[in-house]
Design a protein around this motif. Structure first.
Motif, PDB file in Angstrom:
ATOM      1  N   LEU A   1      15.147  23.098  17.189  1.00 49.66           N
ATOM      2  CA  LEU A   1      15.566  24.411  16.911  1.00 49.66           C
ATOM      3  C   LEU A   1      15.193  24.934  15.745  1.00 49.66           C
ATOM      4  CD1 LEU A   1      19.523  23.097  17.107  1.00 49.66           C
ATOM      5  CD2 LEU A   1      18.321  24.642  18.568  1.00 49.66           C
ATOM      6  N   GLY A   2      14.784  26.259  15.940  1.00 49.65           N
ATOM      7  CA  GLY A   2      14.048  26.952  14.479  1.00 49.65           C
ATOM      8  C   GLY A   2      14.964  27.668  14.063  1.00 49.65           C
ATOM      9  N   ALA A   3      16.169  27.842  14.650  1.00 47.16           N
ATOM     10  CA  ALA A   3      17.230  28.919  13.918  1.00 47.16           C
ATOM     11  C   ALA A   3      18.566  28.521  14.109  1.00 47.16           C
ATOM     12  CB  ALA A   3      17.176  30.402  14.277  1.00 47.16           C
ATOM     13  N   ILE A   4      19.639  28.585  13.154  1.00 44.84           N
ATOM     14  CA  ILE A   4      20.990  28.263  13.462  1.00 44.84           C
ATOM     15  C   ILE A   4      21.633  29.357  12.830  1.00 44.84           C
ATOM     16  CG2 ILE A   4      22.867  26.754  13.142  1.00 44.84           C
ATOM     17  CD1 ILE A   4      21.119  24.334  13.320  1.00 44.84           C
TER      18      ILE A   4
ATOM     19  N   ARG B   1      21.149  16.874  12.575  1.00 39.24           N
ATOM     20  CA  ARG B   1      19.613  16.521  12.290  1.00 39.24           C
ATOM     21  C   ARG B   1      18.558  17.636  12.739  1.00 39.24           C
ATOM     22  NH1 ARG B   1      19.870   9.916  13.476  1.00 39.24           N
ATOM     23  NH2 ARG B   1      21.573   9.566  12.149  1.00 39.24           N
ATOM     24  N   ALA B   2      18.800  18.752  12.552  1.00 46.06           N
ATOM     25  CA  ALA B   2      17.804  19.894  12.932  1.00 46.06           C
ATOM     26  C   ALA B   2      17.412  20.452  11.568  1.00 46.06           C
ATOM     27  CB  ALA B   2      18.707  21.100  13.316  1.00 46.06           C
ATOM     28  N   ALA B   3      17.737  20.031  10.225  1.00 52.19           N
ATOM     29  CA  ALA B   3      16.932  20.397   9.007  1.00 52.19           C
ATOM     30  C   ALA B   3      15.932  19.567   8.887  1.00 52.19           C
ATOM     31  CB  ALA B   3      18.014  20.257   7.745  1.00 52.19           C
ATOM     32  N   PRO B   4      14.747  19.999   8.324  1.00 50.94           N
ATOM     33  CA  PRO B   4      14.793  21.172   7.262  1.00 50.94           C
ATOM     34  C   PRO B   4      13.948  22.362   7.921  1.00 50.94           C
ATOM     35  CG  PRO B   4      13.100  19.740   6.390  1.00 50.94           C
ATOM     36  CD  PRO B   4      13.675  18.990   7.460  1.00 50.94           C
ATOM     37  N   GLU B   5      13.034  21.993   8.712  1.00 55.38           N
ATOM     38  CA  GLU B   5      12.189  23.165   9.057  1.00 55.38           C
ATOM     39  C   GLU B   5      12.837  24.232  10.011  1.00 55.38           C
ATOM     40  OE1 GLU B   5       8.751  21.358  10.492  1.00 55.38           O
ATOM     41  OE2 GLU B   5       8.367  20.167   8.592  1.00 55.38           O
TER      42      GLU B   5
END
Length: 348
Positions: A73-76, A99-103
């Motif tokens: 995921l690149g955006a939330i 667990r999508a952070a930090p990039e």
């Protein structure tokens, strides 16, 4: 357009408060109110639930359905009018929890009840431009309402998350087009530090909801050169049970195309989650090739309309996360006293 829904998930708290329970407290006729609003009960968050926890659960369900790695995921973007913090993003909480952070980039959106669909449009732009592979848009709320006020019968809790990516053979639904209609309309507001929103009475119907929903809908139909007959389902924002049916009739959508996504009688108005949970209910039932028409609404005011074509991916991983009906049927009724205590409501 080259974007599609490749995953979705919902979350609805299990606690329910019946309309007649509220009406009895204030000396009102519960049956009359139920008939007037076409709402029987509403979902209520537990004492340990807020917009962030609801968004996290919906996001986890969307990841499970999509079968992608959350780190892709690149955006939330989290749309809500009841973010738990005035200054601290909900989106970062979600990013860490799944667990999508930090990039990645993340932000909170606020546009009354249409902030979630605004998030979808932003994800579409991010994916179309090649900035990210996948983006997640969430609409979630634990709606505020003044005790004894008209909104108390409908203001509910729940949310939905959608993962947007490029078109492919495993699409759940291809996004064929989107169209928005926005004006400055004083129909509903809540000033800083005020605990409950106010609404402008006569402004909330024709000049707000219907003008924006119908204008966005007709704009998209003209843009795509399609008609209501070309669609199998239609989903609208649901402030009560009557408004979406009336809007559908004025546009030319028969009731049977609206009913599969009409979830407000059972859970109330989940604000930013309303249209998106309705869409999820339709996707839970739809078949490849079906066409879905979706129109959100946010007070203040604006509407986002979408045209979707269901893909082969709708049948894949269908049992990997709970369906809308699972959450609707998993319920526990509470009393008005339990409700006010858990919500910490102030009678003013």
């Amino acid at each position: 357009m080259n974007t599609a829904i490749i995953g979705y998930g919902v979350y609805i708290p299990r606690y329910r408060l019946k309309v007649e329970e509220i009406a009895n407290i204030w000396g009102e006729d519960g049956e009359r109110i139920k008939s007037s609003l076409m709402v029987n009960e509403k979902s209520v968050p537990g004492s340990d639930e807020d917009t962030a926890t609801i968004a996290v659960e919906a996001a986890r369900n969307a990841i499970a359905r999509s079968q992608i790695d959350s780190e892709e995921l690149g955006a939330i973007y989290v749309g809500s009018e009841s973010h738990p913090y005035a200054v601290k993003p909900t989106a970062t909480v979600v990013a860490e929890a799944i667990r999508a952070a930090p990039e990645l980039t993340a932000a909170d959106f606020e546009f009354a009840c249409k902030a979630g669909t605004a998030g979808i449009q932003t994800c579409m732009g991010m994916v179309e431009s090649g900035i990210c592979k996948y983006g997640m848009a969430i609409g979630a709320d634990t709606a505020q309402c003044k005790p004894g006020g008209a909104l108390e019968y409908t203001a509910a809790a729940g949310g939905a998350a959608y993962i947007i990516g490029e078109n492919g053979e495993d699409d759940i639904a291809k996004i064929d087009g989107t169209f928005s209609y926005t004006t400055d309309m004083p129909d509903f507001w809540r000033r800083e530090m005020e605990p409950y929103p106010e609404h402008g009475g006569r402004f909330t119907g024709e000049p707000a909801y219907f003008k924006h929903v119908l204008s966005a809908a007709n704009g998209l139909l003209r843009q795509l050169e399609l008609t209501p007959e070309d669609y199998d389902y239609a989903v609208f924002h649901q402030p009560n049970g009557k408004f979406p049916l009336k809007a559908a009739k004025r546009l030319g959508f028969p009731t049977e195309k609206v009913e599969p996504g009409l979830i407000i009688p059972d859970i109330g108005n989940t604000y930013s989650g309303s249209a998106l949970i309705g869409l999820a209910s339709v996707l839970d039932q739809a078949k490849p090739g079906d066409r879905i028409f979706l129109v959100s609404f946010g007070s203040g005011a604006g509407s986002d309309a979408f045209s979707l074509t269901v893909g082969e991916g709708v049948n894949k991983n269908a049992d990997s996360s709970p369906k809308v009906s699972d959450y609707v049927n998993d319920k526990k009724y509470i009393s008005y006293g339990e409700y006010t205590k858990s919500r910490g409501l102030l009678v003013k």
